[in-house]
Structures are given as C-alpha cells and as structure tokens.
Write a protein that holds these residues in place. Structure first.
Motif, PDB file in Angstrom:
ATOM      1  N   TYR A   1     -52.996 -15.618 -18.215  1.00  0.00           N
ATOM      2  CA  TYR A   1     -53.390 -15.110 -16.893  1.00  0.00           C
ATOM      3  C   TYR A   1     -52.599 -13.843 -16.608  1.00  0.00           C
ATOM      4  N   VAL A   2     -53.317 -12.754 -16.376  1.00  0.00           N
ATOM      5  CA  VAL A   2     -52.685 -11.457 -16.161  1.00  0.00           C
ATOM      6  C   VAL A   2     -52.605 -11.179 -14.658  1.00  0.00           C
ATOM      7  N   PRO A   3     -51.407 -11.095 -14.078  1.00  0.00           N
ATOM      8  CA  PRO A   3     -51.299 -10.790 -12.646  1.00  0.00           C
ATOM      9  C   PRO A   3     -51.692  -9.336 -12.385  1.00  0.00           C
ATOM     10  N   THR A   4     -52.490  -9.126 -11.347  1.00  0.00           N
ATOM     11  CA  THR A   4     -53.008  -7.781 -11.063  1.00  0.00           C
ATOM     12  C   THR A   4     -52.530  -7.228  -9.726  1.00  0.00           C
ATOM     13  N   GLY A   5     -51.696  -7.977  -9.022  1.00  0.00           N
ATOM     14  CA  GLY A   5     -51.214  -7.526  -7.720  1.00  0.00           C
ATOM     15  C   GLY A   5     -51.292  -8.647  -6.710  1.00  0.00           C
ATOM     16  N   PRO A   6     -50.925  -8.375  -5.470  1.00  0.00           N
ATOM     17  CA  PRO A   6     -50.951  -9.434  -4.442  1.00  0.00           C
ATOM     18  C   PRO A   6     -52.329 -10.089  -4.308  1.00  0.00           C
ATOM     19  N   ASN A   7     -53.380  -9.275  -4.365  1.00  0.00           N
ATOM     20  CA  ASN A   7     -54.749  -9.793  -4.308  1.00  0.00           C
ATOM     21  C   ASN A   7     -55.385  -9.647  -5.687  1.00  0.00           C
ATOM     22  N   PRO A   8     -55.901 -10.733  -6.265  1.00  0.00           N
ATOM     23  CA  PRO A   8     -56.526 -10.628  -7.588  1.00  0.00           C
ATOM     24  C   PRO A   8     -57.588  -9.529  -7.623  1.00  0.00           C
ATOM     25  N   CYS A   9     -57.607  -8.778  -8.728  1.00  0.00           N
ATOM     26  CA  CYS A   9     -58.516  -7.634  -8.852  1.00  0.00           C
ATOM     27  C   CYS A   9     -58.942  -7.487 -10.301  1.00  0.00           C
TER      28      CYS A   9
ATOM     29  N   THR B   1     -63.469  -5.150  -8.173  1.00  0.00           N
ATOM     30  CA  THR B   1     -63.662  -6.240  -7.215  1.00  0.00           C
ATOM     31  C   THR B   1     -62.285  -6.808  -6.889  1.00  0.00           C
ATOM     32  N   THR B   2     -61.972  -6.879  -5.606  1.00  0.00           N
ATOM     33  CA  THR B   2     -60.662  -7.356  -5.170  1.00  0.00           C
ATOM     34  C   THR B   2     -60.835  -8.486  -4.159  1.00  0.00           C
ATOM     35  N   ALA B   3     -60.100  -9.569  -4.359  1.00  0.00           N
ATOM     36  CA  ALA B   3     -60.148 -10.697  -3.425  1.00  0.00           C
ATOM     37  C   ALA B   3     -59.590 -10.274  -2.075  1.00  0.00           C
ATOM     38  N   MET B   4     -60.145 -10.826  -1.007  1.00  0.00           N
ATOM     39  CA  MET B   4     -59.673 -10.498   0.336  1.00  0.00           C
ATOM     40  C   MET B   4     -58.376 -11.229   0.673  1.00  0.00           C
ATOM     41  N   GLN B   5     -58.120 -12.354  -0.014  1.00  0.00           N
ATOM     42  CA  GLN B   5     -56.922 -13.141   0.248  1.00  0.00           C
ATOM     43  C   GLN B   5     -55.926 -12.996  -0.895  1.00  0.00           C
ATOM     44  N   PRO B   6     -54.626 -12.936  -0.567  1.00  0.00           N
ATOM     45  CA  PRO B   6     -53.619 -12.846  -1.631  1.00  0.00           C
ATOM     46  C   PRO B   6     -53.499 -14.162  -2.396  1.00  0.00           C
ATOM     47  N   PHE B   7     -52.986 -14.056  -3.607  1.00  0.00           N
ATOM     48  CA  PHE B   7     -52.731 -15.231  -4.435  1.00  0.00           C
ATOM     49  C   PHE B   7     -51.398 -15.037  -5.134  1.00  0.00           C
ATOM     50  N   ALA B   8     -50.494 -15.969  -4.942  1.00  0.00           N
ATOM     51  CA  ALA B   8     -49.157 -15.887  -5.538  1.00  0.00           C
ATOM     52  C   ALA B   8     -49.034 -16.961  -6.612  1.00  0.00           C
ATOM     53  N   PRO B   9     -49.233 -16.629  -7.887  1.00  0.00           N
ATOM     54  CA  PRO B   9     -49.219 -17.662  -8.935  1.00  0.00           C
ATOM     55  C   PRO B   9     -47.884 -18.389  -9.043  1.00  0.00           C
ATOM     56  N   GLU B  10     -46.806 -17.714  -8.681  1.00  0.00           N
ATOM     57  CA  GLU B  10     -45.499 -18.358  -8.787  1.00  0.00           C
ATOM     58  C   GLU B  10     -45.355 -19.530  -7.803  1.00  0.00           C
ATOM     59  N   LYS B  11     -46.218 -19.579  -6.792  1.00  0.00           N
ATOM     60  CA  LYS B  11     -46.155 -20.659  -5.801  1.00  0.00           C
ATOM     61  C   LYS B  11     -47.076 -21.835  -6.138  1.00  0.00           C
ATOM     62  N   MET B  12     -47.782 -21.749  -7.241  1.00  0.00           N
ATOM     63  CA  MET B  12     -48.682 -22.845  -7.616  1.00  0.00           C
ATOM     64  C   MET B  12     -47.895 -24.130  -7.871  1.00  0.00           C
ATOM     65  N   SER B  13     -48.392 -25.217  -7.354  1.00  0.00           N
ATOM     66  CA  SER B  13     -47.814 -26.526  -7.652  1.00  0.00           C
ATOM     67  C   SER B  13     -48.874 -27.466  -8.228  1.00  0.00           C
ATOM     68  N   ARG B  14     -50.053 -26.920  -8.430  1.00  0.00           N
ATOM     69  CA  ARG B  14     -51.182 -27.715  -8.921  1.00  0.00           C
ATOM     70  C   ARG B  14     -52.108 -26.772  -9.689  1.00  0.00           C
TER      71      ARG B  14
ATOM     72  N   GLU C   1     -66.955 -13.012   0.359  1.00  0.00           N
ATOM     73  CA  GLU C   1     -66.247 -11.914   1.003  1.00  0.00           C
ATOM     74  C   GLU C   1     -65.193 -11.365   0.047  1.00  0.00           C
ATOM     75  N   ARG C   2     -65.472 -10.210  -0.495  1.00  0.00           N
ATOM     76  CA  ARG C   2     -64.560  -9.554  -1.421  1.00  0.00           C
ATOM     77  C   ARG C   2     -64.795  -8.060  -1.330  1.00  0.00           C
ATOM     78  N   ALA C   3     -63.811  -7.276  -1.699  1.00  0.00           N
ATOM     79  CA  ALA C   3     -63.924  -5.823  -1.597  1.00  0.00           C
ATOM     80  C   ALA C   3     -64.339  -5.252  -2.943  1.00  0.00           C
ATOM     81  N   ARG C   4     -65.384  -4.423  -2.917  1.00  0.00           N
ATOM     82  CA  ARG C   4     -65.854  -3.796  -4.165  1.00  0.00           C
ATOM     83  C   ARG C   4     -66.022  -2.306  -3.944  1.00  0.00           C
ATOM     84  N   GLN C   5     -65.575  -1.523  -4.909  1.00  0.00           N
ATOM     85  CA  GLN C   5     -65.720  -0.081  -4.778  1.00  0.00           C
ATOM     86  C   GLN C   5     -65.813   0.575  -6.159  1.00  0.00           C
ATOM     87  N   LEU C   6     -66.558   1.666  -6.207  1.00  0.00           N
ATOM     88  CA  LEU C   6     -66.636   2.453  -7.436  1.00  0.00           C
ATOM     89  C   LEU C   6     -65.278   3.093  -7.701  1.00  0.00           C
ATOM     90  N   VAL C   7     -64.918   3.194  -8.965  1.00  0.00           N
ATOM     91  CA  VAL C   7     -63.649   3.825  -9.324  1.00  0.00           C
ATOM     92  C   VAL C   7     -63.854   4.772 -10.491  1.00  0.00           C
TER      93      VAL C   7
END
Length: 317
Positions: A168-176, A193-206, A219-225
C-alpha cells in the motif's frame, strides 16, 4: 491504392459524436482516406467487400474480434482478453515500477521488509470498479486478520480469482490516484481522483476498506492534470500491450519518496470522451477540457494514420 480505416464500436461506450469527430480528424489528416464505422451488434454487409492491404481495423472499446475479420486484411486491434492477474504479471515482468505484489494464499506470511508497513488486498475478479474488493491492513496485523480476509474473498477464491497482496503506497492525507487513458500508446486523458476524507493508515486497528482508497465514495474530487511523470510511465505501460488499443492505467505517487508506481493496467474504453455513462466524470473534469487536454480525436487520428503508414512502409517501423 485507397487506404481504409474500419472502426468497430459499442454504442454504450462510444457515441455518434466520437465517430463523426474522429472521421473528421482522420480525413483532415489524410484526405481521401476511407473511414467505415459500425456498431458491433450489427455486422454490416460491406464487410464482405474485398479490402486492400492498406486497411487498419481499430476497435474503440477493446472488443473481441468477430470471426468475419478472418477475411479482412491489414493490422487489427482487437484486445485479447487478459485477466487482472495476467496484466499485473506483465507489468512486473517488464520491470516497471509496481508496488511489491504476490498472490494471496492461506499460508501467506508477508514480510514488512517486502511490503512496508501496510498491505492492500485486491480482488482479481473481472468487472469490479470503484475500489470494490480492496481492503488494507497493517503488515504486522495480517496474520491475525487472515481469517477475516479469507472470509471476505471466499467467493472470489472459489471462482478461481485469487486476490493479490500489494504494498500500500501512501499518497498523502487524502488518498489520491492518477489515471491515464491511452489510445494506441498515446495519452488521450490524464486526471486525478482524490478522496474527500482523510485516511491515516498508521491509525488502523482493523481491516480498512473503501476509506483507504480515493475512488470508493461518490463524493470525490477529480481534476485534469498535466504531469509528465505519470504520462511518461503510462506510455511505457502501453508499450507492453501493443495489441490493446485502449488502456486505462492507474498510478500513484508516494508522498514520502515522490516515486511513481503503476498499480494496474485495465483494458479500457473511451467512454470518457462523450458517452452518457461518464456524464458525471465529464461534469467534474469539464467536457470540452477533456477533449482539449491531448486533442483527443486528433491524437487518435494521428496514431491510426501512423499505423497505416507503417503498413505501407514496413521498413520504416
């Protein structure tokens, strides 16, 4: 000798706008070119004509090859069906940057030295979209979570679709992630495509599911790059599958090392250009901007004409 381009298509993925504008781009680029398109649900009588060797057939949807094309000369781009596992294996064998991956098994004991701190478990079943079938856990928790993982993927495994364990490659506070769609090896669209909610893998307990990905929720953010790093890797991926006309290539950039990885290559389609099923995506990206980003129809026409020229002058390939 008259050159001919045959374009089979599926109307759910391709619209009359696509065909009309591609024909215009082709004839603007090569006046006198004969362009014939048809809906794959209805094989036309004109396919029985005696076509010359200067003929190229390109499906716009990675469709299977109808038997009637045994009698049509020239290069034909109908994608041979490959499973997700076969596509991933080809990427790895080509030496492209792919997160460490291996098939799931009941006795799998993934090591942190190979996978890093987090593992994604990914389905290989066909037809899965929007990150369904992807779960994530800490590598150190994998053994304890294995019964739950086996239960989640039990049906896939029973049907012969063995999940893949992938770093699993971390891409920033919000998965992208970034997707580049290519046509005959050239990019036609590139967007993130970027998730609207942050995800912190280090806090996973399950076992985490959709919240660990960028594409799960509506609901996700998408933009041309404009990102040459992703585009360059997409070209290298497409070069591995020269027989496949359309690829949709998913990539990520590691937030820690800035290295770009290819997660997977999909035998895709061009519905992003104008098909109703991608209306929401074009609304987010901008319909005219999608077509303008890489001059989509002109780029497709150029690649088709280059293929025709390679037929006429094989020594220059």
């Amino acid at each position: 000798m008259t050159q001919t381009v045959i374009i089979p298509y599926a109307p759910r993925r391709i619209t009359s706008q696509d065909i009309t504008r591609l024909k215009t781009s082709l004839t603007d680029l090569r006046p006198g070119l004969r362009v014939k398109a048809f809906d794959l649900d209805y094989i036309p009588l004109w396919l029985a004509e005696n076509f010359t060797a200067d003929t190229v057939t390109v499906t716009l949807n990675n469709d299977l090859r109808p038997d009637i094309f045994d009698f049509v000369p020239g290069p034909q781009f109908f994608a041979p069906r490959r499973s997700k596992t076969q596509l991933l294996k080809a990427l790895i064998q080509a030496g492209l940057p792919v997160p460490h991956s291996q098939p799931f098994s009941s006795d799998a004991t993934p090591a942190q030295e190979q996978f890093g701190p987090y593992i994604a478990i990914k389905t290989t079943a066909p037809g899965t979209t929007r990150a369904h079938g992807i779960t994530v856990c800490k590598t150190t928790d994998f053994a304890a979570l294995k019964p739950e993982i086996e239960s989640l993927y039990q049906r896939d495994i029973a049907e012969g679709y063995i999940p893949v364990l992938q770093q699993y490659v971390p891409t920033g506070p919000n998965p992208c992630h970034t997707r580049v769609t290519t046509f005959l090896g050239s990019p036609v669209v590139c967007f993130t495509t970027t998730a609207m909610q942050p995800f912190a893998p280090e806090k996973m307990s399950r076992l985490a599911q959709g919240e660990a990905t960028s594409n799960f929720k509506e609901e996700r953010a998408r933009q041309l790059v404009e990102d040459e790093g992703f585009v360059d890797l997409a070209r290298k991926v497409a070069a591995i599958f020269p027989e496949t006309p359309v690829l949709s290539i998913d990539m990520v950039r590691c937030v820690e090392t800035r290295k770009i990885y290819c997660l997977e290559a999909n035998q895709g389609n061009l519905s992003v250009l104008s098909a109703p099923i991608c209306d929401r995506l074009r609304h987010d990206l901008g319909a005219s901007e999608v077509l303008a980003q890489f001059s989509a129809y002109d780029t497709m026409a150029r690649r088709i004409v280059e293929t025709l020229d390679a037929v006429a002058n094989p020594s220059k390939r």
